[in-house]
Design a protein around this motif. Sequence first.
Motif: not given
Length: 83
Positions: A42-45, A1-4
């Motif tokens: 991947y797998g952070a949540f 997932m990309t964050l901005s």
Amino acid sequence: MTLSGVPDGTVQLDIRMKDQNAPNFLHGGGKVAYEGQKSLPYGAFRYKGPCPPSGKHKYRFTVKALDGNGKILGTAKADRMFP
């Protein structure tokens, strides 16, 4: 997932996924520490991916940016149809 566009003061992200056509089916999500990273691995949540029983379903990811006291600093939403 990309964050901005994560608001200043964010220390945690609360991520949820919901099937808009079957709102009682829990897909999961979770809270992730935020330290300025630009993406989540991947797998952070944990969540169960799209799995409509039939036809197309609309899925919504909601991410809330939280400060150290749990106050919501901002909310982002993204909807996608599957399949």
